[in-house]
Design a protein around this motif. Structure first.
Motif, PDB file in Angstrom:
ATOM      1  N   UNK A  77      -7.592 -20.695   8.447  1.00 17.47           N
ATOM      2  CA  UNK A  77      -6.716 -20.511   7.295  1.00 17.47           C
ATOM      3  C   UNK A  77      -7.220 -19.376   6.411  1.00 17.47           C
ATOM      4  N   UNK A  78      -8.518 -19.365   6.118  1.00 14.99           N
ATOM      5  CA  UNK A  78      -9.049 -18.323   5.245  1.00 14.99           C
ATOM      6  C   UNK A  78      -8.929 -16.943   5.885  1.00 14.99           C
ATOM      7  N   UNK A  79      -9.215 -16.870   7.189  1.00 18.59           N
ATOM      8  CA  UNK A  79      -9.068 -15.600   7.868  1.00 18.59           C
ATOM      9  C   UNK A  79      -7.645 -15.085   7.812  1.00 18.59           C
ATOM     10  N   UNK A  80      -6.680 -15.967   8.040  1.00 17.31           N
ATOM     11  CA  UNK A  80      -5.280 -15.585   7.999  1.00 17.31           C
ATOM     12  C   UNK A  80      -4.881 -15.089   6.616  1.00 17.31           C
TER      13      UNK A  80
ATOM     14  N   UNK B 105     -17.485 -12.107  -0.418  1.00 15.99           N
ATOM     15  CA  UNK B 105     -16.537 -12.491   0.627  1.00 15.99           C
ATOM     16  C   UNK B 105     -16.209 -13.981   0.527  1.00 15.99           C
ATOM     17  N   UNK B 106     -17.231 -14.800   0.353  1.00 15.43           N
ATOM     18  CA  UNK B 106     -17.014 -16.249   0.242  1.00 15.43           C
ATOM     19  C   UNK B 106     -16.153 -16.582  -0.965  1.00 15.43           C
ATOM     20  N   UNK B 107     -16.425 -15.916  -2.079  1.00 19.64           N
ATOM     21  CA  UNK B 107     -15.661 -16.158  -3.299  1.00 19.64           C
ATOM     22  C   UNK B 107     -14.206 -15.728  -3.126  1.00 19.64           C
ATOM     23  N   UNK B 108     -13.990 -14.585  -2.518  1.00 20.32           N
ATOM     24  CA  UNK B 108     -12.610 -14.117  -2.314  1.00 20.32           C
ATOM     25  C   UNK B 108     -11.843 -15.044  -1.386  1.00 20.32           C
ATOM     26  N   UNK B 109     -12.506 -15.538  -0.347  1.00 23.56           N
ATOM     27  CA  UNK B 109     -11.845 -16.466   0.568  1.00 23.56           C
ATOM     28  C   UNK B 109     -11.467 -17.759  -0.154  1.00 23.56           C
ATOM     29  N   UNK B 110     -12.348 -18.247  -1.020  1.00 18.49           N
ATOM     30  CA  UNK B 110     -12.057 -19.465  -1.774  1.00 18.49           C
ATOM     31  C   UNK B 110     -10.910 -19.242  -2.759  1.00 18.49           C
ATOM     32  N   UNK B 111     -10.889 -18.082  -3.404  1.00 16.22           N
ATOM     33  CA  UNK B 111      -9.816 -17.767  -4.343  1.00 16.22           C
ATOM     34  C   UNK B 111      -8.466 -17.710  -3.636  1.00 16.22           C
TER      35      UNK B 111
ATOM     36  N   UNK C 266     -11.935  -7.585   6.901  1.00 16.32           N
ATOM     37  CA  UNK C 266     -12.830  -7.217   7.998  1.00 16.32           C
ATOM     38  C   UNK C 266     -14.215  -7.798   7.834  1.00 16.32           C
ATOM     39  N   UNK C 267     -14.710  -7.796   6.592  1.00 19.41           N
ATOM     40  CA  UNK C 267     -16.018  -8.390   6.343  1.00 19.41           C
ATOM     41  C   UNK C 267     -16.001  -9.886   6.627  1.00 19.41           C
ATOM     42  N   UNK C 268     -14.907 -10.562   6.247  1.00 16.86           N
ATOM     43  CA  UNK C 268     -14.815 -12.000   6.496  1.00 16.86           C
ATOM     44  C   UNK C 268     -14.821 -12.303   7.990  1.00 16.86           C
ATOM     45  N   UNK C 269     -13.986 -11.630   8.752  1.00 19.16           N
ATOM     46  CA  UNK C 269     -13.910 -11.952  10.185  1.00 19.16           C
ATOM     47  C   UNK C 269     -15.220 -11.622  10.883  1.00 19.16           C
ATOM     48  N   UNK C 270     -15.889 -10.544  10.455  1.00 17.47           N
ATOM     49  CA  UNK C 270     -17.163 -10.198  11.074  1.00 17.47           C
ATOM     50  C   UNK C 270     -18.260 -11.183  10.703  1.00 17.47           C
TER      51      UNK C 270
END
Length: 542
Positions: A491-494, A346-352, A506-510
């Motif tokens: 920003x990452x959530x959006x 999840x962290x990696x996808x948000x950074x990408x 969903x995993x990120x927001x949770x």
């Protein structure tokens, strides 16, 4: 007769992570290239991915870091040369980066999506050997600065944008391609470049003689450097070539190379300037304003470099877990390990997603206000998350990750650099406050971007509402880090809610915004679609 010693086979060991395509394996990056307007880079990315996914590339990376650069201040006859020798593996990566345009793609071919396309390629190279990214990044970032002096840009830009890698110290006119670096900080100042004491004296021919020092000068074998020095009109920006047009060496003395925690393949040096000849870039007294575009572009590359490191960590950790067994079954099937891996993914996808959206903003002049604030926010948050992410990924490999033969040991030392380079956390947070105070349209543009996902997720909406309350209260310096955290998460959530599969968003927001979020990786609400997240990010999907 003596019996032969028993041979103990290496059982339950993980096969090498090689003979793969680095682009094809990275599903989030492939997807992001499409929505960021850079789908056209796919053919080049595939070709580069084949090279970088090979066992040869892994060995080059190891060789470039084990065989560190060596400084030669003098030749055998006692003549001052100030040269740095690199292992051939270093030159392999440099040649690859230049061949694929990572040093200048948006300036050489300024088509739609060029900055985003470059981010795809640059991030792939950074996964395997990040040290060489320093001279590549500085060269990329130098062009918009040089354009403040059109005559100088006309001379240097064709050489900078060449796709020929031509190492060695010779005049620009005698080279097929050149690289540009940057040297701003001094012993007494650090981030406070206005405290610089290096002096610039104007000469009769319009050039300047620079006398002083620079405390950090990375990649000292680059062909020229953008530097700051105190001229009569105040702190000013200059282009400082290593070799003068007549072929003589400029008066730049390399005092020593830094013995760094990581980034071992790259040479970082301390230099002295003994009336070195330099060319003015921009107006006297406007040095910071002139060079700030270079800082912004290299901050973008800090985000890209950290995201690249996160992707490498995820690839190594998931690959290890898929091929290593404990307590009767593969690690990847152990519920607690699966939660940790999913959280790292999840962290990696948000950074990408962040790096690609930010790079795309550099393709669009109308998004200047957004990228002004978003660059600082992303630089702070993504780069700050890098070291902890690397540590957790290394732990997934256990003792096997802590030995130098594993690339994650090298990555663990590399990630802190991205947070320090081009402004440490506090400096960047102050820049966030400055942007909002001096350019109110930056926060408006930022919130407009975030608001594109409004109504998509309850936890996200609650977070954005809290962010707006914090902004309305008037953020101060003491709470700047809390503000930066909130801005980045919004920003990452959006971005994930709009562009990623629902299980990722969903995993990120949770895990990052929900009421039950944990403070460490893996401490996330149970029941997340962990299996799908891990399989999506596992190299080869198996």
């Amino acid at each position: 007769m003596f019996e032969a010693e028993p041979v103990f086979a290496a059982a339950n060991q993980v096969p090498p992570l090689e003979d793969r395509n680095l682009f094809h394996d990275n599903v989030p990056l492939v997807e992001a290239a499409k929505w960021a307007g850079a789908e056209w880079v796919g053919e080049a990315a595939w070709a580069l991915g084949e090279v970088l996914g090979s066992g040869d590339a892994a060995r080059w990376a190891e060789q470039a870091n084990v065989n560190r650069p060596v400084l030669r201040t003098h030749d055998r006859y006692g003549n001052r040369v100030d040269e740095v020798d690199f292992h051939p593996a270093w030159h392999r990566f440099m040649a690859l980066s230049v061949e694929f345009g990572c040093h200048a793609m948006p300036w050489r071919d300024p088509r739609d999506g060029a900055h985003a396309a470059r981010a795809v390629l640059f991030s792939m190279l950074g996964q395997i050997e990040p040290g060489h990214g320093c001279p590549i990044s500085m060269t990329y970032a130098s062009v918009p600065v040089l354009r403040a002096n059109p005559e100088l840009a006309a001379q240097w830009e064709p050489s900078i944008t060449s796709t020929s890698y031509d190492p060695g110290l010779r005049p620009r006119q005698a080279k097929e391609g050149v690289l540009v670096g940057m040297a701003m900080t001094e012993k007494q100042g650090g981030s406070d470049v206005r405290a610089n004491v290096t002096r610039a004296t104007r000469l009769d021919d319009g050039t300047y003689a620079l006398r002083g020092h620079k405390w950090f000068c990375s990649a000292p074998m680059n062909d020229a450097f953008l530097v700051l020095a105190q001229a009569e009109g105040g702190l000013s920006c200059f282009l400082l070539p290593r070799v003068l047009p007549d072929g003589s060496r400029n008066a730049i003395r390399i005092q020593r190379l830094k013995d760094k925690l990581g980034n071992h393949a790259n040479a970082s040096s301390e230099i002295e300037l003994h009336d070195a000849i330099a060319f003015p870039v921009g107006e006297e007294g406007r040095g910071v304003r002139t060079i700030i575009e270079m800082v912004n572009h290299t901050r973008l590359d800090c985000v890209i470099g950290t995201a690249a490191g996160m992707r490498q960590c995820v690839a190594e950790a998931t690959w290890h877990a898929a091929h290593r067994s404990a307590f009767g079954k593969p690690l990847i099937e152990q519920p607690l390990m699966r939660q940790v891996l999913a959280d790292l993914c999840v962290e990696s996808e948000a950074a990408t997603a962040t790096m690609m959206r930010l790079a795309a903003a550099y393709d669009r002049p109308e998004e200047a206000a957004f990228r002004r604030l978003a660059t600082a926010v992303a630089k702070y948050w993504v780069c700050k998350r890098g070291p902890g992410h690397a540590a957790e990924a290394l732990e997934c490999l256990g003792g096997n990750g802590y030995v130098e033969e594993a690339p994650l040991a090298r990555r663990y030392r590399e990630q802190p650099l991205m947070s320090i380079w081009e402004g440490s956390g506090n400096v960047v947070c102050l820049d966030i406050l400055r942007a909002m105070r001096t350019d109110p349209e930056t926060i408006e543009a930022f919130l407009n971007e975030v608001g594109l996902a409004s109504g998509a997720d309850r936890a996200f909406d609650a977070h954005v509402a809290g962010l707006k309350r914090r902004l309305a209260a008037g953020p101060d310096e003491a709470s700047a880090r809390l503000l930066a955290d909130d801005l980045a998460l919004a920003l990452q959530g959006s971005l994930l809610l709009r562009h990623a599969p629902s299980e990722v968003a969903g995993a990120f927001t949770a895990a990052r915004l929900g009421d039950n979020r944990g403070a460490s990786y893996g401490a996330v609400p149970a029941g997340l679609a962990a299996t799908g997240l891990v399989e999506r990010n596992l190299p080869g999907g198996q």
